[in-house]
Write an enzyme that holds these catalytic residues in place. Sequence first.
Site: not given
Length: 198
Positions: A41, A70-71, A149-151, A176-177
């Site tokens: 979790e 975590d991103s 994702g949001y790319d 960012h990664r």
Amino acid sequence: MANVVIATSNAHKVEEYKALMADDSIELQSLLDYPGFPDVEENGTTFTENASIKAIAASKYCDAPAFADDSGLEVFALNGEPGIYSARYAPTDPERIAKLLKNLEGKEDRSARFVCVIAIAFNGEIIETFEGEIRGTIGFEPKGSNGFGYDPVFIPEGETRTFAELSSEEKNRISHRANAFRKAAEFVEEQLAALNAF
Ligand code: ITT
């Protein structure tokens, strides 16, 4: 060959890490190689807490050095939303994007940033955490089919194309990664050099 586990079940993240990891002497595994890994979790309140939770659990379960990321996407006009809830904002990527575009309707400021925190853990303990970001803006409609994702709605600063319109090499140079990973790799190299000095 040294074995490092990336504590993620997100196949897109795994691909990005494999491309970023230049060192062939390290074998990268992920939670996709450990199908019995129990669901952890992510109940932290920051990217750093959630990355640490995942890294600690994986380092124990897989008995290997683990790093977790975590991103998420922070949109300034939405007070940083979806932030740590980026994966849970809506059930699927297209629904998450649709919700984001809806919430941004009528807002003049469309600036945003992607954030990534990488935590490295060994034997159930955090060794270090590293943060990377990339700033940009949110477009008005999804464009492009690369990435995840949001790319399709994120246009990095200095670009006219979305992350999903860039090649994976282009995204991996500036994301960012990638920024967090470069800091983590530098740290690991320094530590190894210090060990070799003895
Ligand atoms: P793991 O926890 O197994 O690593 P996850 O996808 O649930 O996989 P996170 O909890 O870190 O990962 O959530 C990150 C979410 O943020 C991700 O699902 C995307 O919606 C978004 N995100 C993060 N990095 C992204 C990127 O490079 N491009 C597009 N969206 C990204």
